[in-house]
Scaffold this active site. Structure first.
Site, PDB file in Angstrom:
ATOM      1  N   SER A 171      82.110 -10.873  52.760  1.00 16.45           N
ATOM      2  CA  SER A 171      80.957 -10.232  53.397  1.00 16.45           C
ATOM      3  C   SER A 171      81.454  -9.401  54.578  1.00 16.45           C
ATOM      4  O   SER A 171      82.298  -8.531  54.390  1.00 16.45           O
ATOM      5  CB  SER A 171      79.929 -11.287  53.819  1.00 16.45           C
ATOM      6  OG  SER A 171      78.731 -10.679  54.268  1.00 16.45           O
ATOM      7  N   HIS A 197      79.236  -8.441  49.735  1.00 15.50           N
ATOM      8  CA  HIS A 197      77.852  -8.169  50.126  1.00 15.50           C
ATOM      9  C   HIS A 197      77.714  -6.712  50.543  1.00 15.50           C
ATOM     10  O   HIS A 197      78.252  -6.292  51.560  1.00 15.50           O
ATOM     11  CB  HIS A 197      77.436  -9.071  51.295  1.00 15.50           C
ATOM     12  CG  HIS A 197      77.398 -10.523  50.939  1.00 15.50           C
ATOM     13  ND1 HIS A 197      77.474 -11.522  51.877  1.00 15.50           N
ATOM     14  CD2 HIS A 197      77.295 -11.153  49.736  1.00 15.50           C
ATOM     15  CE1 HIS A 197      77.406 -12.700  51.273  1.00 15.50           C
ATOM     16  NE2 HIS A 197      77.303 -12.495  49.970  1.00 15.50           N
ATOM     17  N   ASP A 293      77.344 -18.343  51.949  1.00 18.23           N
ATOM     18  CA  ASP A 293      77.295 -17.950  50.541  1.00 18.23           C
ATOM     19  C   ASP A 293      78.664 -18.161  49.894  1.00 18.23           C
ATOM     20  O   ASP A 293      79.684 -17.722  50.421  1.00 18.23           O
ATOM     21  CB  ASP A 293      76.872 -16.478  50.421  1.00 18.23           C
ATOM     22  CG  ASP A 293      76.708 -16.036  48.974  1.00 18.23           C
ATOM     23  OD1 ASP A 293      76.362 -16.891  48.130  1.00 18.23           O
ATOM     24  OD2 ASP A 293      76.919 -14.841  48.690  1.00 18.23           O
TER      25      ASP A 293
END
EC number: 3.1.1.61
Length: 353
Positions: A171, A197, A293
């Site tokens: 991310s 992401h 995540d």
């Protein structure tokens, strides 16, 4: 009382500066200490006002945001959140900005301006707060050169790796980390699947950019794409990417769906599918990023026999996702970014009894 995050807003439009300043000021943990209409004014205000975070317009006259970052970061590294347009040029410059040291970006609304503006300002506040915790110290002084591809390891790595799958999640700060790792992989490396992401539209450009830099073929994934040696598939923004087995090979399925852990694509979704269908033939890698995540998916991969690595705190922009993955037992070890590609190749060449 906690110290407020000091923000300097840089944009050539007086109206945008006003909108961003007012929106940021609504958050009690943020203080807008100043604004600047161009990078030259910004340079002086950075020295004078000592902000914690900058918001920076991508496209500006005199000097665009990328050139400004390339000059700023080696001398005065600061967390920067880019404010991007969704034009093709704006997307390209945004990716250049991430390469030059920006922590993250938000996109200006293109339709339903009132609602879109509210959502953008909310996202900007969240990303400014995240950026204030980011580690950008590694940008100080000269940037390091990407190491040469691991050609000497190529033959050894291939001995038992033709059916392997490498699954990477990232991310905040991940685009630079992914580039550094993938650029070292030889063209004969086992298939790689990546969830970074990133919104729709940006993942395709990110894949195209990596494809120009890497020995492996890099493309934005589409349903039915085969995972094979020499290929890297990037999960498309706005779609969850799953790995499935089809006969004697692996392929991906890309499907829209609700965000998981706040994200679509989600690292958890990808890694759970890898655990189910690839099992012990997989290697999992968790790179820099905020939140959790991928932690549960990586633990499922380990329980299915995969060997997993997570990026260490010192080399992360944000030590969130790797930290949680390691603490939950998903990652076997923490590895520096510079050591990650060689470590992956080592894992591929190990015989498992």
């Amino acid at each position: 009382m906690p110290k407020k995050i000091r923000v300097l807003v840089i944009d050539d439009s007086a109206l945008v500066r006003q909108i961003l300043s007012k929106g940021l000021a609504l958050d009690p943990s943020i203080e807008v200490v100043g604004t600047a209409g161009d990078p030259y004014i910004a340079r002086d205000k950075i020295v004078k006002l000592q902000p914690d975070v900058l918001t920076l317009d991508v496209e500006m006259p005199r000097m665009d945001g990328v050139d400004f970052l390339r000059r700023l970061m080696p001398q005065y590294p600061l967390p920067v959140v880019m404010v991007s347009s969704l034009t093709q040029k704006g997307k390209q410059i945004t990716l250049d900005s991430l390469d030059a040291g920006a922590v993250d970006f938000v996109s200006k609304p293109t339709s339903d301006i009132a609602r879109g503006l509210k959502a953008m300002l909310s996202e900007l506040c969240a990303k400014v707060k995240l950026a204030s915790t980011a580690n950008v110290s590694h940008w100080k002084a000269a940037r390091t050169v990407v190491p040469a591809r691991l050609k000497t390891l190529e033959k050894r790595a291939l001995a038992e790796s033709t059916d392997k799958v490498i699954a990477i999640g990232a991310s905040t700060g991940g685009t630079e980390a992914i580039r550094k790792i993938i650029a070292q992989f030889p063209a004969t490396m086992p298939g790689v699947v990546i969830v970074q992401h990133m919104p729709a539209g940006f993942t395709r450009l990110f894949a195209e950019r990596l494809n120009q830099l890497c020995a492996m073929e890099v493309k934005e994934a589409a349903t039915g794409d085969r995972i094979m040696p020499g290929r890297v598939l990037i999960g498309p923004g706005g779609f969850h990417m799953k790995v499935v087995r089809s006969g004697g090979f692996y392929q991906v399925r890309c499907e829209p769906g609700p965000p998981v852990k706040g994200h679509c694509p989600s690292v958890d979704v990808m890694m759970h599918s890898v655990a189910k269908h690839v099992g012990g033939n997989a290697i999992g890698v968790m790179l820099t990023g905020m939140g959790s995540d991928g932690a549960e998916g990586m633990r499922a991969m380990r329980e299915a026999g995969a060997r997993n690595l997570a990026q260490d705190e010192a080399s992360c922009v944000v030590f969130g996702m790797p930290k949680v993955a390691y603490e939950m037992g998903g990652a076997h070890s923490l590895v520096s970014l510079d050591s990650m590609a060689p470590r992956i190749v080592d894992l591929l060449s190990e015989r498992r009894i």
